[in-house]
Motif scaffolding. Structure first.
Motif, PDB file in Angstrom:
ATOM      1  N   UNK A 117      49.333  55.049  27.310  1.00  0.00           N
ATOM      2  CA  UNK A 117      50.176  54.375  28.305  1.00  0.00           C
ATOM      3  C   UNK A 117      49.313  53.715  29.360  1.00  0.00           C
ATOM      4  N   UNK A 118      48.260  54.491  29.777  1.00  0.00           N
ATOM      5  CA  UNK A 118      47.368  53.934  30.798  1.00  0.00           C
ATOM      6  C   UNK A 118      46.661  52.689  30.267  1.00  0.00           C
ATOM      7  N   UNK A 119      46.210  52.810  28.986  1.00  0.00           N
ATOM      8  CA  UNK A 119      45.505  51.670  28.383  1.00  0.00           C
ATOM      9  C   UNK A 119      46.427  50.455  28.332  1.00  0.00           C
ATOM     10  N   UNK A 120      47.721  50.750  28.011  1.00  0.00           N
ATOM     11  CA  UNK A 120      48.686  49.662  27.926  1.00  0.00           C
ATOM     12  C   UNK A 120      48.875  48.992  29.291  1.00  0.00           C
TER      13      UNK A 120
ATOM     14  N   UNK B 122      47.721  44.766  32.908  1.00  0.00           N
ATOM     15  CA  UNK B 122      47.106  44.338  34.170  1.00  0.00           C
ATOM     16  C   UNK B 122      46.058  43.283  33.919  1.00  0.00           C
ATOM     17  N   UNK B 123      45.194  43.543  32.915  1.00  0.00           N
ATOM     18  CA  UNK B 123      44.093  42.596  32.705  1.00  0.00           C
ATOM     19  C   UNK B 123      44.631  41.289  32.116  1.00  0.00           C
ATOM     20  N   UNK B 124      45.748  41.413  31.366  1.00  0.00           N
ATOM     21  CA  UNK B 124      46.352  40.180  30.847  1.00  0.00           C
ATOM     22  C   UNK B 124      46.873  39.327  32.013  1.00  0.00           C
TER      23      UNK B 124
ATOM     24  N   UNK C 286      44.064  37.895  33.754  1.00  0.00           N
ATOM     25  CA  UNK C 286      43.518  36.768  32.994  1.00  0.00           C
ATOM     26  C   UNK C 286      44.340  35.507  33.264  1.00  0.00           C
ATOM     27  N   UNK C 287      45.677  35.724  33.243  1.00  0.00           N
ATOM     28  CA  UNK C 287      46.565  34.586  33.508  1.00  0.00           C
ATOM     29  C   UNK C 287      46.280  34.033  34.906  1.00  0.00           C
ATOM     30  N   UNK C 288      46.188  34.993  35.884  1.00  0.00           N
ATOM     31  CA  UNK C 288      45.943  34.565  37.266  1.00  0.00           C
ATOM     32  C   UNK C 288      44.609  33.837  37.365  1.00  0.00           C
ATOM     33  N   UNK C 289      43.604  34.386  36.635  1.00  0.00           N
ATOM     34  CA  UNK C 289      42.271  33.774  36.686  1.00  0.00           C
ATOM     35  C   UNK C 289      42.282  32.366  36.102  1.00  0.00           C
ATOM     36  N   UNK C 290      42.985  32.243  34.957  1.00  0.00           N
ATOM     37  CA  UNK C 290      43.004  30.893  34.368  1.00  0.00           C
ATOM     38  C   UNK C 290      43.730  29.918  35.288  1.00  0.00           C
TER      39      UNK C 290
END
Ligand SMILES: Nc1ncnc2c1ncn2[C@@H]1O[C@H](COP(=O)(O)OP(=O)(O)OP(=O)(O)O)[C@@H](O)[C@H]1O
Ligand SMILES: [Mg+2]
Ligand SMILES: [Zn+2]
Length: 447
Positions: free
Chosen positions: A207-210, A215-217, A220-224
């Motif tokens: 669950x944490x990994x998910x 979060x990282x997705x 990533x969106x925010x970064x792009x």
């Protein structure tokens, strides 16, 4: 019961004469004294055979606990011979060599016989062990005989010793099985609990990994988006710059050149040479603007010197401009070791951070450090000025230097933090993870 007088031979001979007790009693011939004697003898033999056939040790005890009769079991149990034990004390026979003054068997026998002597008619029992044998002892008064005042030589009590070792072993074995079963159940329960816990942990971990993945997705969106925004901003800035400086300059040059041509055609209106000179100066200025625009996109010094040397050069230049401040540089990397993709961000960060120190910190000393380990490249700028905490939310919002710096760091995969330095002043830190290829290049560059 076997007595001391009996031998094996005599028992063998009388074997055929054995009869049921009642039949033997009926068979007694009445008037003949010899016949009666023989009948008593036969009855005695029958009783002895019966007693010998028992699995229990059966003894008749005298008033002092001495053995008056015993069956063959005494021999089966290797406590002595039937004739050898007669007259001996029952405890001595049952417990050969026992010196224990508090022996439970000795105490039990003494107590039972004392009681029987006193007229008690009940039965006494004890469970104990004799050697490796686990036994049940019963002492009961002789039936039909007065317990007190009887003649010397009369048996007082019957001692029956039952070997319960097999029962005991079976009980022990059962207990052992029970406890091993309990152990197995406990182990199995524990294993199940462990598996359950592992499973629960695994679920939590997933669950944490998910969540982290989500979060990282998002990141990533925010970064792009940021990247696109930054590119867009950069384009606008370049467009504006080209428009405002180069565009306007070129318009001015065009206008000046047209005026010069007009003067060539009509010299009386003025000196064309002066106008052309003006045009040349404008062209020089434009070239200068283009150079500075391109310098902003990628500082030329990076290509001329390499990242580490460019930082060194900038720090030296900075120290010359701000002589009231001492500038210490600690460069733990060589030019080739800084990955090419990080050269601009490193250089720009040093520029912004040192300019901030000059503008806001009022520091006397600033230290710039560039270092690298197996996994990361580090940049640190530390001053001993008023401290970053003095910055008001307003000033932080207003400036764009640190915001740009953070964005640049994130776009290149790095992290940025600015805090109050221990003691006093401001500590700005940046770090970037190194890819395998960066490390390989760095290793080659170090040699
Ligand atoms: N070394 C420092 N010491 C003390 N305060 C600092 C330091 N660096 C930054 N600050 C504070 O943080 C604020 C934000 O800095 P930032 O670089 O983002 O903006 P700026 O320097 O004011 O403007 P810009 O960089 O856009 O020209 C500054 O206004 C200042 O108050
Ligand atoms: Mg700034
Ligand atoms: Zn004893």
């Amino acid at each position: 019961m076997a007595t001391s007088a009996k031998s094996k031979g005599s028992r063998a001979r009388t074997k055929g004469a054995r009869r049921p007790v009642r039949a033997a009693a009926r068979a007694v011939p009445r008037p003949d004294i010899h016949g009666r004697q023989a009948a008593i003898e036969r009855a005695k033999l029958d009783w002895e055979s019966t007693a010998d056939a028992l699995a229990e040790l059966v003894c008749l005890l005298g008033g002092d606990g001495e053995l008056m009769r015993t069956n063959r079991v005494v021999e089966d149990w290797s406590l002595g011979t039937v004739s050898g034990v007669l007259g001996k004390n029952a405890h001595t026979v049952l417990h050969p060599g026992c010196r224990n003054t508090r022996c439970s068997i000795a105490g039990f026998l003494k107590h039972a016989l004392d009681e029987i002597r006193r007229g008690t008619r009940r039965q006494f029992e004890l469970q104990d062990s004799i050697g490796a044998r686990f036994v049940h002892l019963t002492v009961r008064p002789m039936r039909g005989r007065p317990t007190t005042g009887s003649e010397r030589g009369d048996a007082r009590a019957v001692l029956v010793v039952t070997d319960q070792s097999a029962l005991h072993r079976a009980r022990d074995e059962l207990e052992r099985l029970n406890s091993s079963l309990e152990d197995r159940v406990r182990a199995r329960t524990q294993a199940l609990a462990d598996a359950n816990r592992d499973l629960r942990n695994e679920i939590i971990r997933r669950e944490q990994a998910e969540v982290a993945l989500r979060g990282s997705r998002n990141e990533l969106v925010a970064l792009s988006e940021q990247l696109i925004g930054a590119q867009e901003g950069e384009r606008k800035r370049i467009a504006l710059e080209l428009h405002d400086s180069v565009g306007q300059s070129l318009s001015a040059v065009k206008y000046t050149l047209e005026r010069g041509m007009e003067l060539l055609r009509q010299p009386r209106l003025g000196n064309p040479a002066a106008v052309f000179q003006l045009a040349v100066r404008r062209i020089q200025e434009t070239a200068e603007s283009i150079r500075s625009i391109s310098m902003n996109l990628r500082p030329k010094i990076l290509d001329d010197l390499g990242a580490a040397s460019a930082v060194q050069w900038f720090c030296r230049d900075f120290a010359e401009i701000y002589p009231s401040m001492t500038v210490a540089t600690e460069l733990g990397v060589s030019d080739g070791q800084v990955p090419d993709r990080l050269a601009t961000v490193v250089y720009r960060s040093v520029q912004e951070l040192l300019n901030n120190v000059a503008k806001h910190s009022d520091a006397k000393h600033v230290a710039v450090k560039l270092a690298m380990d197996e996994s990361r490249l580090f940049l640190e700028v530390r001053d001993n000025g008023v401290g970053f905490e003095k910055a008001t939310p307003e000033s932080r919002r207003h400036g764009s230097g640190l915001r740009n710096l953070r964005e640049r760091a994130q776009m290149t995969g790095g992290q940025f933090s600015i805090t109050l330095a221990p003691g006093r002043g401001t500590l700005a830190q940046l770090s970037w993870p190194l890819a395998d290829v960066d490390r390989a290049v760095a290793r080659v560059a170090r040699v």
